[in-house]
Design an enzyme around this catalytic site. Sequence first.
Site, short mmCIF file in Angstrom:
data_model
loop_
_atom_site.label_atom_id
_atom_site.label_comp_id
_atom_site.label_asym_id
_atom_site.label_seq_id
_atom_site.Cartn_x
_atom_site.Cartn_y
_atom_site.Cartn_z
N ASN A 20 45.01 38.29 47.80
CA ASN A 20 44.16 38.68 46.78
C ASN A 20 43.00 37.60 46.84
O ASN A 20 43.00 36.60 46.44
CB ASN A 20 44.96 38.84 45.59
CG ASN A 20 44.16 39.18 44.29
OD1 ASN A 20 43.03 39.49 44.52
ND2 ASN A 20 44.67 38.88 43.30
N LYS A 52 40.18 37.81 45.11
CA LYS A 52 39.64 38.15 43.83
C LYS A 52 38.05 38.26 43.97
O LYS A 52 37.66 38.80 44.74
CB LYS A 52 39.94 36.79 43.20
CG LYS A 52 41.48 36.72 43.06
CD LYS A 52 41.94 35.69 42.12
CE LYS A 52 43.31 35.58 42.06
NZ LYS A 52 44.02 34.67 41.07
N HIS A 89 47.03 43.54 37.68
CA HIS A 89 47.07 41.86 37.80
C HIS A 89 46.88 41.17 36.30
O HIS A 89 46.23 41.85 35.51
CB HIS A 89 46.05 41.48 38.94
CG HIS A 89 45.95 40.22 39.13
ND1 HIS A 89 45.63 39.30 38.09
CD2 HIS A 89 46.54 39.38 40.15
CE1 HIS A 89 45.62 37.90 39.11
NE2 HIS A 89 46.30 38.10 40.03
N GLU A 142 45.13 39.00 35.46
CA GLU A 142 43.68 38.81 35.01
C GLU A 142 43.14 40.33 34.41
O GLU A 142 42.16 39.96 33.54
CB GLU A 142 42.70 38.22 36.43
CG GLU A 142 43.01 36.85 36.44
CD GLU A 142 42.81 36.41 38.09
OE1 GLU A 142 42.47 37.02 38.93
OE2 GLU A 142 43.66 35.40 38.05
N GLU A 175 54.29 37.76 38.98
CA GLU A 175 53.41 36.78 38.76
C GLU A 175 53.52 36.02 37.50
O GLU A 175 52.94 36.41 36.57
CB GLU A 175 52.01 36.86 39.12
CG GLU A 175 51.96 37.70 40.56
CD GLU A 175 50.53 37.80 41.09
OE1 GLU A 175 50.29 37.17 42.01
OE2 GLU A 175 49.44 38.24 40.39
N GLY A 213 46.94 30.23 39.85
CA GLY A 213 45.82 29.28 40.08
C GLY A 213 45.69 28.03 39.17
O GLY A 213 44.79 27.19 39.17
N SER A 261 50.40 30.38 42.88
CA SER A 261 50.30 29.07 43.41
C SER A 261 51.20 28.95 44.66
O SER A 261 51.54 27.88 44.94
CB SER A 261 50.52 27.81 42.54
OG SER A 261 49.57 27.86 41.66
N GLY A 288 44.43 31.83 45.68
CA GLY A 288 43.51 30.81 46.21
C GLY A 288 43.82 30.41 47.91
O GLY A 288 43.04 30.52 48.31
P1 PGA Z 1 47.19 31.77 43.13
O1 PGA Z 1 46.79 33.44 42.50
O2 PGA Z 1 47.87 31.96 44.44
O3 PGA Z 1 45.62 31.29 43.19
O4 PGA Z 1 47.93 31.30 42.05
C1 PGA Z 1 47.88 34.55 42.69
C2 PGA Z 1 47.44 35.78 42.08
O5 PGA Z 1 46.59 35.77 40.94
O6 PGA Z 1 47.66 36.77 42.65
#
Ligand code: PGA
Length: 251
Positions: A11, A13, A97, A99, A169, A175, A215, A237
């Site tokens: 992803n 983002k 998601h 977010e 998640e 993140g 993460s 990330g």
């Molecule tokens: P992250 O994000 O790997 O940076 O923790 C995961 C995600 O938001 O799908």
Amino acid sequence: MNQRTPLIAGNWKMYKTVGQATDAARRLVAAGGGVTHTEVMIAPAFTALSAVSAVLADSDIYMGAQNMFWASEGAFTGEISASMLTDVGCRHVIIGHSERRHLFGESDDLIARKVKAALDADLIPVLCVGETESERETKKTFSILDKQVESGLKDLIPEAGREPVIAYEPVWAIGTGKTAQPEQVGEVHSFLRDLIARRFGEALAGAIRILYGGSVKPENISALMSLTDVDGALVGGASLDPEIFTRIINF
Ligand code: PGA
């Protein structure tokens, strides 16, 4: 050993211009040729989808979008429909998601409509679910997940070969560098698979892929993938750098 083919999804983002996205996609294609142990998907920003699709055309890497709207067309300024996504070569779409849920106020009801619209358009929805830190601390993890899955899949009519994907998640792990412990992930994934079995039957529960996200890194992917009910990862990330993402793909 289950029969589910894993899926490692990146992803991206709100990162990467068109040039940066095509460059990263080219590097992934060059590094990832011939991978057969897992499916791979990347989800660039809307603006880069067409160009990245052209780069991925002759590869085994799938492309997904990060969001969509449920209506097929209409006066919905700023939104993108499922058919617009299939038109530019998307096979998957990330829906709900955290977010989107927390920063943009997406409700379970809105998310359910998006999941249904994606399936109707032959897109594979990657439905994201997960508890916040305070929900975990107050022992609400399972009730929250139950509600998010029940609601997100409420219009689902199970059909072989057209299973949605679920991504667990935990919000506190996204993140933050804090990955959930393998025991925590294993516990939640088996809870989710049981929930699907009770609600939709064993066939769908056996076929549906449940990814872990939060993460994920080259250092923890193997331990996560060794868990029975973990069928892949949704990587934020660490998917931005093709070299690091390739190490995750090759878990
Ligand atoms: P992250 O994000 O790997 O940076 O923790 C995961 C995600 O938001 O799908």
